[in-house]
Design a protein around this motif. Sequence first.
Motif, PDB file in Angstrom:
ATOM      1  N   TRP A 150      -2.029   4.088  -1.335  1.00  0.00           N
ATOM      2  CA  TRP A 150      -1.870   2.705  -0.883  1.00  0.00           C
ATOM      3  C   TRP A 150      -0.611   2.494  -0.060  1.00  0.00           C
ATOM      4  N   LEU A 166      -5.377  -2.888   1.738  1.00  0.00           N
ATOM      5  CA  LEU A 166      -4.762  -3.688   0.677  1.00  0.00           C
ATOM      6  C   LEU A 166      -5.222  -5.142   0.626  1.00  0.00           C
ATOM      7  N   CYS A 173      -1.127  -7.064  -5.577  1.00  0.00           N
ATOM      8  CA  CYS A 173      -1.258  -5.612  -5.418  1.00  0.00           C
ATOM      9  C   CYS A 173      -0.441  -5.138  -4.218  1.00  0.00           C
ATOM     10  N   THR A 174      -0.512  -5.889  -3.127  1.00  0.00           N
ATOM     11  CA  THR A 174       0.290  -5.553  -1.947  1.00  0.00           C
ATOM     12  C   THR A 174       1.771  -5.667  -2.273  1.00  0.00           C
ATOM     13  N   VAL A 177       2.849  -2.596  -4.183  1.00  0.00           N
ATOM     14  CA  VAL A 177       3.000  -1.416  -3.326  1.00  0.00           C
ATOM     15  C   VAL A 177       4.297  -1.508  -2.529  1.00  0.00           C
ATOM     16  N   LEU A 212      -5.105  -1.023  -8.875  1.00  0.00           N
ATOM     17  CA  LEU A 212      -5.291  -0.155  -7.715  1.00  0.00           C
ATOM     18  C   LEU A 212      -5.596   1.288  -8.106  1.00  0.00           C
TER      19      LEU A 212
END
Length: 220
Positions: A150, A166, A173-174, A177, A212
């Motif tokens: 990712w 993403l 989640c982004t 990361v 993820l």
Amino acid sequence: MPQLSTSLVLDLARQQLAQAGIALHVSKKRVKNINFRLKPYALMVSVPMSISASQIAQAVDKRVSWALDNHPQVLARYHHKQTPKPKASTSDSPVLLWGIEQSLRLNHDEKIAYYRQQLTEVNPSLFDKWQPIVGATANEVRLKKMHTRWGSCNTRARRIWLSVYLPAYPIECTEYVIVHELCHLHHANHSKAFWQTVAAAMPDYQQWHNMLAGKTGQLD
């Protein structure tokens, strides 16, 4: 500085691995050398029958960073093999944006362009939010079609790459990361100190990490 006991060295290694979801399994076999095999969620260690406990502990301790650094790729390859591959299609399909289905219907290439645009728009504000919290600044951010990870970080150039897939998942989640890759500017590996830095910046990171985990960026 006092030397750590053999059992403590092995316990610390086991704890570091467990934080990344990796179980440590050590077994004595009729082998000449210590052999390591990194599998999904497990580090398998085969050792000679006559080896001492201190030798085992030292060998495992030296391999912890290697296991932590390579486990994400092992997981991605495993899940990629397990996931049925969709047939290539140019037909339109529903679009998920930040985890919510949209009224749009786009083909695969259109989705990539759409996600790239969405990620480009939110990146400045997300990096402005998280860089002060992590205490690290990226010199450059780029987007890429990555199917087995990712994000990635070139620590020397302080360049961060994010997957264009993403935006299909919740925006947290982004953010995870981004935090993960920014923390690599403090720690180049996945050591215990690295995960402590991630947790300090984003206490609920495990929820988004788990969401993820095993995903391969398949859109259709």
